[in-house]
Design a protein around this motif. Structure first.
Motif, PDB file in Angstrom:
ATOM      1  N   UNK A   1       0.169 -14.055  28.238  1.00 43.12           N
ATOM      2  CA  UNK A   1       0.270 -13.332  29.497  1.00 43.12           C
ATOM      3  C   UNK A   1       1.306 -13.996  30.397  1.00 43.12           C
ATOM      4  N   UNK A   2       1.784 -13.241  31.361  1.00 39.20           N
ATOM      5  CA  UNK A   2       2.834 -13.765  32.233  1.00 39.20           C
ATOM      6  C   UNK A   2       2.372 -13.925  33.682  1.00 39.20           C
ATOM      7  N   UNK A   3       1.347 -13.171  34.067  1.00 43.96           N
ATOM      8  CA  UNK A   3       0.911 -13.183  35.454  1.00 43.96           C
ATOM      9  C   UNK A   3      -0.022 -14.381  35.712  1.00 43.96           C
ATOM     10  N   UNK A   4       0.432 -15.331  36.509  1.00 42.32           N
ATOM     11  CA  UNK A   4      -0.374 -16.529  36.770  1.00 42.32           C
ATOM     12  C   UNK A   4      -1.578 -16.241  37.668  1.00 42.32           C
ATOM     13  N   UNK A   5      -1.643 -15.017  38.198  1.00 45.28           N
ATOM     14  CA  UNK A   5      -2.800 -14.644  39.030  1.00 45.28           C
ATOM     15  C   UNK A   5      -3.993 -14.202  38.194  1.00 45.28           C
ATOM     16  N   UNK A   6      -3.780 -13.953  36.916  1.00 45.98           N
ATOM     17  CA  UNK A   6      -4.901 -13.571  36.061  1.00 45.98           C
ATOM     18  C   UNK A   6      -5.901 -14.724  35.999  1.00 45.98           C
ATOM     19  N   UNK A   7      -7.177 -14.416  36.218  1.00 48.84           N
ATOM     20  CA  UNK A   7      -8.172 -15.473  36.192  1.00 48.84           C
ATOM     21  C   UNK A   7      -9.379 -15.142  35.326  1.00 48.84           C
ATOM     22  N   UNK A   8      -9.313 -14.014  34.632  1.00 53.73           N
ATOM     23  CA  UNK A   8     -10.430 -13.640  33.773  1.00 53.73           C
ATOM     24  C   UNK A   8      -9.869 -12.857  32.607  1.00 53.73           C
ATOM     25  N   UNK A   9     -10.327 -13.208  31.415  1.00 50.26           N
ATOM     26  CA  UNK A   9      -9.750 -12.623  30.210  1.00 50.26           C
ATOM     27  C   UNK A   9     -10.865 -12.117  29.305  1.00 50.26           C
ATOM     28  N   UNK A  10     -10.607 -10.996  28.674  1.00 48.87           N
ATOM     29  CA  UNK A  10     -11.626 -10.373  27.844  1.00 48.87           C
ATOM     30  C   UNK A  10     -11.008  -9.926  26.527  1.00 48.87           C
ATOM     31  N   UNK A  11     -11.832  -9.881  25.505  1.00 52.05           N
ATOM     32  CA  UNK A  11     -11.432  -9.305  24.225  1.00 52.05           C
ATOM     33  C   UNK A  11     -12.313  -8.102  23.935  1.00 52.05           C
ATOM     34  N   UNK A  12     -11.661  -7.022  23.491  1.00 49.12           N
ATOM     35  CA  UNK A  12     -12.362  -5.803  23.119  1.00 49.12           C
ATOM     36  C   UNK A  12     -12.026  -5.468  21.677  1.00 49.12           C
TER      37      UNK A  12
END
Lengths: 113, 117
Positions: free
Chosen positions: A25-36
């Motif tokens: 990912x490139x956005x450093x604001x992402x703080x939660x990640x999920x797998x579907x």
């Protein structure tokens, strides 16, 4: 500009071995990640998630690893089973209102018996 | 818990007609519902985000007059594809976030396959 990328469109693994699916990912604001996980003609089903305050989360055969400095996460499935064959999407959220997710392009996993 | 249904699951229509797709959260109240579109062998593309009682927020490039979204209650959102054309043929998936959820989970419906002849 794709903020979430899954560079491998497909992955083939032998039953019983480990499957490793990667996501960047490139956005450093992402703080939660999920797998579907998604089967054809069905909606995605939630597999596992990880908060940015952790670097690992494990649930049975599924483990997600997060490397914030590299902006990289991976999903490990071990042992892989033929029923795991599906398309896997990683998704990221920046905690904004409404829980909006940004999805990667997906990786098709094929587990051969 | 956290089941989301969509109706219909499959619809075929003639070009120029309008099609309504329903998305319901069956056992929970959804603060927000999302509508996605998926083309064959491609990722999920977010079309719009809707909150109950307010106007939907559309993603760039999605025509709001073409894809009408109504979120009338905490358990129901509808997507109407107006004057459908063959290029609108796709797999439409909705998802819902649960009221009070501290996690950014979305629960997905089974999808609706739209074929426009």
């Amino acid at each position: 500009d794709q903020q979430v990328k899954q560079n491998s469109p497909s992955l083939s693994v032998q039953e019983g071995r480990i499957s490793i699916l990667n996501c960047d990912y490139t956005n450093s604001m992402f703080d939660y990640f999920l797998w579907y996980k998604k089967y054809p003609a069905e909606g995605p089903t939630f597999l596992i998630s990880i908060s940015s305050i952790k670097d690992k989360n494990e649930d049975g055969r599924f483990t997600v690893f997060l490397n914030k400095s590299a902006k990289h996460l991976s999903l490990h499935i071990v042992p892989s089973q033929p029923g795991d064959s599906a398309v896997y999407f990683c998704a990221a959220s920046d905690g904004s209102a409404g829980n909006m997710l940004t999805f990667g392009g997906g990786t098709r996993l094929m587990v051969k018996p | 818990g956290a089941v989301v249904s969509q109706h219909p699951s499959w619809v075929i229509c003639k070009s120029g007609t309008s099609v309504k797709i329903e998305c319901r959260s069956l056992d929970f109240q959804a603060t927000t519902m999302f509508w996605y579109r998926q083309f064959p062998k491609q990722s999920l593309m977010l079309m719009a985000t809707s909150n109950e009682g307010s106007k939907a927020t559309y993603e760039q490039g999605v025509e709001k007059d073409k894809f009408l979204i109504n979120h009338a209650s905490l358990t129901l959102s509808t997507l109407t594809v107006t004057s459908a054309h063959p290029e609108d043929s796709s797999f439409y998936i909705c998802s819902a976030s649960r009221v009070g959820s501290i996690y950014n989970e979305q629960f997905f419906g089974p999808g609706t396959r739209l074929t426009v002849l």
